[in-house]
Design an enzyme around this catalytic site. Structure first.
Site, PDB file in Angstrom:
ATOM      1  N   HIS A 174      47.608  12.296 127.575  1.00  0.00           N
ATOM      2  CA  HIS A 174      48.404  13.523 127.529  1.00  0.00           C
ATOM      3  C   HIS A 174      49.869  13.159 127.683  1.00  0.00           C
ATOM      4  CE1 HIS A 174      49.832  17.567 128.433  1.00  0.00           C
ATOM      5  NE2 HIS A 174      48.731  17.972 127.841  1.00  0.00           N
ATOM      6  N   ASP A 201      40.464  18.945 126.535  1.00  0.00           N
ATOM      7  CA  ASP A 201      39.584  18.987 125.369  1.00  0.00           C
ATOM      8  C   ASP A 201      38.345  18.111 125.515  1.00  0.00           C
ATOM      9  OD1 ASP A 201      41.107  20.769 123.800  1.00  0.00           O
ATOM     10  OD2 ASP A 201      42.567  19.183 123.465  1.00  0.00           O
TER      11      ASP A 201
HETATM   12  N1  CMC Z   1      43.342   6.512 122.785  1.00  0.00           N
HETATM   13  C1  CMC Z   1      43.879   5.263 122.761  1.00  0.00           C
HETATM   14  N2  CMC Z   1      45.151   4.985 123.093  1.00  0.00           N
HETATM   15  C2  CMC Z   1      45.926   6.009 123.461  1.00  0.00           C
HETATM   16  C3  CMC Z   1      45.451   7.346 123.508  1.00  0.00           C
HETATM   17  C4  CMC Z   1      44.110   7.564 123.157  1.00  0.00           C
HETATM   18  N3  CMC Z   1      43.595   8.796 123.188  1.00  0.00           N
HETATM   19  N4  CMC Z   1      46.446   8.177 123.896  1.00  0.00           N
HETATM   20  C5  CMC Z   1      47.518   7.404 124.086  1.00  0.00           C
HETATM   21  N5  CMC Z   1      47.204   6.091 123.820  1.00  0.00           N
HETATM   22  C6  CMC Z   1      48.112   4.931 123.990  1.00  0.00           C
HETATM   23  C7  CMC Z   1      49.126   4.857 122.872  1.00  0.00           C
HETATM   24  O1  CMC Z   1      48.645   4.099 121.779  1.00  0.00           O
HETATM   25  C8  CMC Z   1      50.299   4.209 123.564  1.00  0.00           C
HETATM   26  O2  CMC Z   1      50.018   2.840 123.716  1.00  0.00           O
HETATM   27  P1  CMC Z   1      51.223   1.748 123.669  1.00  0.00           P
HETATM   28  O3  CMC Z   1      52.113   2.095 124.821  1.00  0.00           O
HETATM   29  O4  CMC Z   1      50.555   0.446 123.805  1.00  0.00           O
HETATM   30  O5  CMC Z   1      51.885   1.953 122.337  1.00  0.00           O
HETATM   31  C9  CMC Z   1      50.245   4.816 124.975  1.00  0.00           C
HETATM   32  O6  CMC Z   1      48.851   5.147 125.191  1.00  0.00           O
HETATM   33  C10 CMC Z   1      51.100   6.062 125.148  1.00  0.00           C
HETATM   34  O7  CMC Z   1      50.694   7.010 124.158  1.00  0.00           O
HETATM   35  P2  CMC Z   1      51.656   7.892 123.269  1.00  0.00           P
HETATM   36  O8  CMC Z   1      51.037   8.095 121.933  1.00  0.00           O
HETATM   37  O9  CMC Z   1      53.046   7.355 123.324  1.00  0.00           O
HETATM   38  O10 CMC Z   1      51.605   9.239 124.087  1.00  0.00           O
HETATM   39  P3  CMC Z   1      52.030  10.654 123.578  1.00  0.00           P
HETATM   40  O11 CMC Z   1      52.510  11.380 124.763  1.00  0.00           O
HETATM   41  O12 CMC Z   1      52.951  10.553 122.414  1.00  0.00           O
HETATM   42  O13 CMC Z   1      50.657  11.284 123.040  1.00  0.00           O
HETATM   43  C11 CMC Z   1      48.622  12.478 122.946  1.00  0.00           C
HETATM   44  C12 CMC Z   1      49.878  12.183 123.768  1.00  0.00           C
HETATM   45  C13 CMC Z   1      47.840  13.600 123.635  1.00  0.00           C
HETATM   46  C14 CMC Z   1      49.022  12.970 121.555  1.00  0.00           C
HETATM   47  C15 CMC Z   1      47.772  11.194 122.838  1.00  0.00           C
HETATM   48  O14 CMC Z   1      47.388  10.764 124.125  1.00  0.00           O
HETATM   49  C16 CMC Z   1      46.560  11.375 121.944  1.00  0.00           C
HETATM   50  O15 CMC Z   1      46.654  11.247 120.735  1.00  0.00           O
HETATM   51  N6  CMC Z   1      45.357  11.698 122.552  1.00  0.00           N
HETATM   52  C17 CMC Z   1      44.182  11.980 121.765  1.00  0.00           C
HETATM   53  C18 CMC Z   1      44.255  13.397 121.200  1.00  0.00           C
HETATM   54  C19 CMC Z   1      44.007  14.447 122.274  1.00  0.00           C
HETATM   55  O16 CMC Z   1      43.080  14.345 123.081  1.00  0.00           O
HETATM   56  N7  CMC Z   1      44.852  15.509 122.264  1.00  0.00           N
HETATM   57  C20 CMC Z   1      44.724  16.656 123.178  1.00  0.00           C
HETATM   58  C21 CMC Z   1      45.880  16.759 124.126  1.00  0.00           C
HETATM   59  S1  CMC Z   1      45.581  17.890 125.480  1.00  0.00           S
HETATM   60  C22 CMC Z   1      45.419  19.441 124.801  1.00  0.00           C
HETATM   61  C23 CMC Z   1      46.537  19.877 123.897  1.00  0.00           C
HETATM   62  O17 CMC Z   1      47.713  19.602 124.142  1.00  0.00           O
HETATM   63  O18 CMC Z   1      46.248  20.538 122.914  1.00  0.00           O
END
Ligand code: CMC
Length: 441
Positions: free
Chosen positions: A318, A376
């Site tokens: 998140h 989720d």
């Molecule tokens: N699986 C694997 N790696 C992950 C995941 C994941 N679900 N989420 C984040 N990471 C890694 C990412 O690759 C990055 O690694 P590095 O630092 O080595 O590059 C690190 O963790 C930080 O992630 P980020 O992408 O910079 O984080 P963000 O804040 O931009 O993204 C997120 C947040 C929710 C989009 C992401 O965690 C994600 O895609 N999660 C899966 C989709 C999901 O469950 N979404 C629902 C969110 S909660 C309800 C809502 O808001 O609707």
């Protein structure tokens, strides 16, 4: 940059001193302290005084507005609506009471609660002509596609609540959206499975009425289980608002130009649909089905860790929570008991999800990046057990989040410093160059 705290009498005025090492100019920016959360530097004078923009893709360090509605402490896993903890609201309140709280800022007293419930109930039907919209969609259209279209189309039906400068019309639009969203969501579902639409019933409570419109048919009169109705209501509470997330920011940005509320909410629904946001609940179930059995978990975790593989563990991670998402904790706690009451024993997907969570939380990659289950991760399992197809999961999220969107939209319109949202950019394209005539290219 220097951060200084000055004390003037009893009031503490904080500033952030910014020095441009190229020009030598210095600027003192005011620093504000909210009721909770980190301090916020007011950078509005940065461009006029230093001729500089800030660069923050994904708005990871940018506050786009001032708000009094929802507070999240991502490090501590805290979510408050108007100061009340989500755990308390999920346990002791109901969805319409939370709607009132988000819209008006306080918990309703008995008279206010009755009055609000009555108002929402009286708005549950949609204009009869709106039914014809549905038949314009392919019969197997995704219910979210229908939602985006039909909610946007409300602007064409409810002209008497689209004047955003009239507080009364703003409130009527808010009530209409909260009241009609379950009706539209149930109609989207019915249309996608080829069943007749069910009219709302004003003798039923909000969640119960939604389940009636979704699962009942005209040739039967099925009673909605109180257990299901309570579970549905709790799911709605958990999704009601989440401060400036992508869909809420979309609603605010769309609304900042003066667009009508129904069009803004349709924009929010479009943003919510993506798998990184509200679409994740559908993606979690698809992922769990694809994993299929516990012995394949390591293979999928390996893929999630692999930077060259686009696969991500859906329902994990998140932007704000770097600790357990409190909504996921409430859902996880209630999933077991609800499944039990529904008579679903040893749900294999729940077993798989619990094991996936256990292994992922012991994994160094997830620990280091503070990736925990989000709302989720467990909601889909619960929704599936309640009889919803995966394609409806995000629709339910949209239904519940509508109150958050509309409360945030109203707050924005009523904010005296509100301006049209218009971010700037770091331009890295071609510098000005002479036009080359076709024959000379
Ligand atoms: N699986 C694997 N790696 C992950 C995941 C994941 N679900 N989420 C984040 N990471 C890694 C990412 O690759 C990055 O690694 P590095 O630092 O080595 O590059 C690190 O963790 C930080 O992630 P980020 O992408 O910079 O984080 P963000 O804040 O931009 O993204 C997120 C947040 C929710 C989009 C992401 O965690 C994600 O895609 N999660 C899966 C989709 C999901 O469950 N979404 C629902 C969110 S909660 C309800 C809502 O808001 O609707």
């Amino acid at each position: 940059m220097n951060d200084t705290s000055k004390t003037a009498g009893a009031a503490a005025t904080q500033t952030l001193t910014v020095t441009d090492n190229v020009t030598g100019k210095t600027l003192e920016l005011p620093v504000r302290q909210g009721t909770e959360g980190p301090r916020v530097a007011d950078i509005r004078r940065l461009y006029s005084d230093l001729g500089m923009f800030t660069y923050d893709p994904g708005f990871t360090a940018t506050g786009s507005c001032e708000s009094k509605i929802t507070y999240i402490d991502g490090d501590e896993g805290v979510l408050l609506h108007r100061g009340y903890a989500i755990e308390d609201l999920a346990e002791h309140s109901d969805f319409l009471e939370v709607c009132f709280l988000l819209l008006y800022g306080h918990l309703p007293d008995r008279a206010e609660k009755e009055d609000f419930e009555q108002t929402i109930t009286m708005h549950t039907m949609v204009h009869e002509q709106m039914r014809t919209f549905f038949s314009g969609f392919r019969r197997d259209a995704h219910p979210m596609a229908i939602m985006v279209g039909v909610v946007g189309a409300m602007s064409a039906f409810y002209h008497d609540s689209t004047d955003i400068d009239d507080p009364y019309q703003r409130m009527v639009a808010s009530h209409r959206l909260i009241a009609k969203m379950p009706t539209i969501a149930a109609m989207a579902y019915k249309y996608s499975i080829g069943q007749p639409f069910m009219y709302p019933r004003n003798d039923l409570r909000y969640a119960e009425n939604f389940l009636h419109m979704t699962f009942n048919v005209p040739c039967a009169d099925l009673r909605v289980s109180p257990v299901l109705a309570r579970a549905m209501d709790r799911i709605f509470i958990l999704h009601a608002d989440h401060e400036q997330n992508a869909s809420t920011s979309t609603v605010r940005l769309a609304g900042s130009s003066g667009a009508n509320p129904f069009a803004c909410i349709a924009a929010g629904i479009a943003s919510l649909w993506g798998p990184a946001h509200g679409g994740a609940n559908e993606a979690v179930l698809n992922m769990l089905r694809e994993i299929g059995s516990k012995d394949r978990i390591p293979e999928f975790l390996k893929r999630a860790r692999d930077k060259d593989d686009p696969f991500r563990l859906m329902g994990f991670g998140h932007r704000v929570y770097k600790n357990y998402d409190p909504r996921a904790a409430v859902l996880k706690d209630s999933t077991d008991s609800v499944l039990d009451e529904l008579g679903v024993r040893n749900e294999p997907l729940l077993e798989l999800a619990l094991e996936l969570e256990r292994i992922a939380r012991e994994d160094e990659y997830f620990q280091k990046r503070k990736l925990f289950p989000n709302v989720d991760f467990y909601s889909g399992i619960l929704l599936q057990a309640m009889g919803f197809p995966t394609s409806m999961f995000t629709v339910l999220f949209a239904l519940a989040r509508t109150v958050g969107w509309i409360a945030q939209w109203k707050e924005m319109i009523e904010d005296p410093v509100q301006k049209i949202g218009r971010p700037r950019q770091l331009y890295t394209g071609e510098a000005r160059r002479p036009f080359v005539p076709l024959g000379a290219r």
